[in-house]
Design a protein around this motif. Structure first.
Motif, PDB file in Angstrom:
ATOM      1  N   LEU A 146       0.836  -1.203   0.000  1.00 52.50           N
ATOM      2  CA  LEU A 146       0.000   0.000   0.000  1.00 52.50           C
ATOM      3  C   LEU A 146       0.871   1.254   0.000  1.00 52.50           C
ATOM      4  O   LEU A 146       0.650   2.175  -0.791  1.00 52.50           O
ATOM      5  CB  LEU A 146      -0.952   0.008   1.201  1.00 52.50           C
ATOM      6  N   GLU A 147       1.868   1.290   0.869  1.00 51.27           N
ATOM      7  CA  GLU A 147       2.752   2.458   0.944  1.00 51.27           C
ATOM      8  C   GLU A 147       3.512   2.649  -0.367  1.00 51.27           C
ATOM      9  O   GLU A 147       3.582   3.752  -0.907  1.00 51.27           O
ATOM     10  CB  GLU A 147       3.726   2.304   2.110  1.00 51.27           C
ATOM     11  N   ARG A 148       4.050   1.563  -0.912  1.00 51.86           N
ATOM     12  CA  ARG A 148       4.799   1.621  -2.162  1.00 51.86           C
ATOM     13  C   ARG A 148       3.896   2.127  -3.302  1.00 51.86           C
ATOM     14  O   ARG A 148       4.287   3.012  -4.065  1.00 51.86           O
ATOM     15  CB  ARG A 148       5.356   0.233  -2.484  1.00 51.86           C
ATOM     16  N   SER A 149       2.698   1.591  -3.391  1.00 55.79           N
ATOM     17  CA  SER A 149       1.768   1.988  -4.453  1.00 55.79           C
ATOM     18  C   SER A 149       1.323   3.437  -4.305  1.00 55.79           C
ATOM     19  O   SER A 149       1.230   4.169  -5.293  1.00 55.79           O
ATOM     20  CB  SER A 149       0.539   1.081  -4.451  1.00 55.79           C
ATOM     21  N   ALA A 150       1.056   3.862  -3.067  1.00 54.46           N
ATOM     22  CA  ALA A 150       0.616   5.244  -2.829  1.00 54.46           C
ATOM     23  C   ALA A 150       1.726   6.229  -3.166  1.00 54.46           C
ATOM     24  O   ALA A 150       1.480   7.278  -3.778  1.00 54.46           O
ATOM     25  CB  ALA A 150       0.162   5.413  -1.386  1.00 54.46           C
ATOM     26  N   LEU A 151       2.961   5.906  -2.775  1.00 54.05           N
ATOM     27  CA  LEU A 151       4.089   6.804  -3.058  1.00 54.05           C
ATOM     28  C   LEU A 151       4.409   6.876  -4.546  1.00 54.05           C
ATOM     29  O   LEU A 151       4.973   7.865  -5.018  1.00 54.05           O
ATOM     30  CB  LEU A 151       5.325   6.372  -2.269  1.00 54.05           C
ATOM     31  N   ALA A 152       4.051   5.845  -5.302  1.00 54.69           N
ATOM     32  CA  ALA A 152       4.328   5.818  -6.742  1.00 54.69           C
ATOM     33  C   ALA A 152       3.198   6.426  -7.572  1.00 54.69           C
ATOM     34  O   ALA A 152       3.317   6.530  -8.798  1.00 54.69           O
ATOM     35  CB  ALA A 152       4.565   4.375  -7.193  1.00 54.69           C
ATOM     36  N   ARG A 153       2.128   6.859  -6.939  1.00 54.80           N
ATOM     37  CA  ARG A 153       0.992   7.413  -7.673  1.00 54.80           C
ATOM     38  C   ARG A 153       1.365   8.745  -8.326  1.00 54.80           C
ATOM     39  O   ARG A 153       1.966   9.603  -7.681  1.00 54.80           O
ATOM     40  CB  ARG A 153      -0.205   7.620  -6.750  1.00 54.80           C
ATOM     41  N   HIS A 190      -1.524  15.783   4.454  1.00 50.77           N
ATOM     42  CA  HIS A 190      -2.413  14.623   4.306  1.00 50.77           C
ATOM     43  C   HIS A 190      -2.428  14.035   2.895  1.00 50.77           C
ATOM     44  O   HIS A 190      -3.278  13.219   2.579  1.00 50.77           O
ATOM     45  CB  HIS A 190      -3.849  14.967   4.730  1.00 50.77           C
ATOM     46  N   SER A 191      -1.505  14.465   2.023  1.00 51.67           N
ATOM     47  CA  SER A 191      -1.526  13.963   0.647  1.00 51.67           C
ATOM     48  C   SER A 191      -1.195  12.466   0.575  1.00 51.67           C
ATOM     49  O   SER A 191      -1.751  11.757  -0.267  1.00 51.67           O
ATOM     50  CB  SER A 191      -0.595  14.771  -0.253  1.00 51.67           C
ATOM     51  N   LEU A 192      -0.331  11.976   1.458  1.00 55.85           N
ATOM     52  CA  LEU A 192      -0.033  10.547   1.461  1.00 55.85           C
ATOM     53  C   LEU A 192      -1.261   9.750   1.908  1.00 55.85           C
ATOM     54  O   LEU A 192      -1.597   8.718   1.312  1.00 55.85           O
ATOM     55  CB  LEU A 192       1.170  10.214   2.350  1.00 55.85           C
ATOM     56  N   THR A 193      -1.939  10.253   2.923  1.00 58.89           N
ATOM     57  CA  THR A 193      -3.158   9.579   3.379  1.00 58.89           C
ATOM     58  C   THR A 193      -4.200   9.562   2.270  1.00 58.89           C
ATOM     59  O   THR A 193      -4.844   8.533   2.014  1.00 58.89           O
ATOM     60  CB  THR A 193      -3.729  10.273   4.636  1.00 58.89           C
ATOM     61  N   GLN A 194      -4.357  10.685   1.578  1.00 56.58           N
ATOM     62  CA  GLN A 194      -5.309  10.752   0.460  1.00 56.58           C
ATOM     63  C   GLN A 194      -4.920   9.763  -0.639  1.00 56.58           C
ATOM     64  O   GLN A 194      -5.773   9.072  -1.187  1.00 56.58           O
ATOM     65  CB  GLN A 194      -5.387  12.169  -0.109  1.00 56.58           C
ATOM     66  N   ALA A 195      -3.631   9.684  -0.946  1.00 52.08           N
ATOM     67  CA  ALA A 195      -3.169   8.750  -1.973  1.00 52.08           C
ATOM     68  C   ALA A 195      -3.439   7.305  -1.548  1.00 52.08           C
ATOM     69  O   ALA A 195      -3.842   6.468  -2.361  1.00 52.08           O
ATOM     70  CB  ALA A 195      -1.678   8.958  -2.246  1.00 52.08           C
ATOM     71  N   MET A 196      -3.241   7.010  -0.277  1.00 50.90           N
ATOM     72  CA  MET A 196      -3.507   5.649   0.222  1.00 50.90           C
ATOM     73  C   MET A 196      -4.997   5.322   0.140  1.00 50.90           C
ATOM     74  O   MET A 196      -5.366   4.221  -0.278  1.00 50.90           O
ATOM     75  CB  MET A 196      -2.999   5.493   1.657  1.00 50.90           C
TER      76      MET A 196
END
Length: 124
Positions: free
Chosen positions: A92-99, A107-113
């Motif tokens: 999940l973290e890897r996919s969210a950071l690669a978006r 809160h952009s990381l939380t939104q991406a997750m």
């Protein structure tokens, strides 16, 4: 179920126009604000069945005898819990950071997750 007896059947009339419908059971109108929808099913050899959902309506017209059930919408919590418990936190973290839509604000990381989880839930 005993389908040979009419004692368990109720007269049902549904008249839908646009997003609104008038539903009558045994000649008594159901309060339009009390329902969020309904489904009708009919299997050969059985009377039609209407399921009414508590608190808008679907375009449809039905008139006849049917077995009427009132149902609540299922609680999404248990299904969400099963889905979330199967998530690999690293993936999940890897996919969210690669978006490509990952922002730089608070809160952009939380939104991406959350966006990633929605996409996975939809099978995307």
């Amino acid at each position: 179920m005993d389908h040979d007896s009419d004692e368990n059947l109720h007269s049902l009339r549904i008249t839908a126009r646009g997003a609104k419908a008038a539903i009558e059971i045994d000649g008594k109108r159901v309060d339009p604000g009390a329902l969020s929808g309904y489904t009708l099913t009919h299997r050969e050899g059985e009377p039609p069945q209407a399921v009414l959902y508590s608190g808008d309506y679907v375009d449809s017209v039905f008139e006849g005898l049917a077995r009427v059930s009132v149902a609540d919408l299922p609680d999404p919590g248990p299904a969400a819990a099963v889905f979330l418990s199967a998530i690999d936190a690293e993936e999940l973290e890897r996919s969210a950071l690669a978006r490509p839509d990952l922002g730089t604000g608070p809160h952009s990381l939380t939104q991406a997750m959350l966006t990633q989880l929605v996409e996975w839930a939809r099978g995307l």
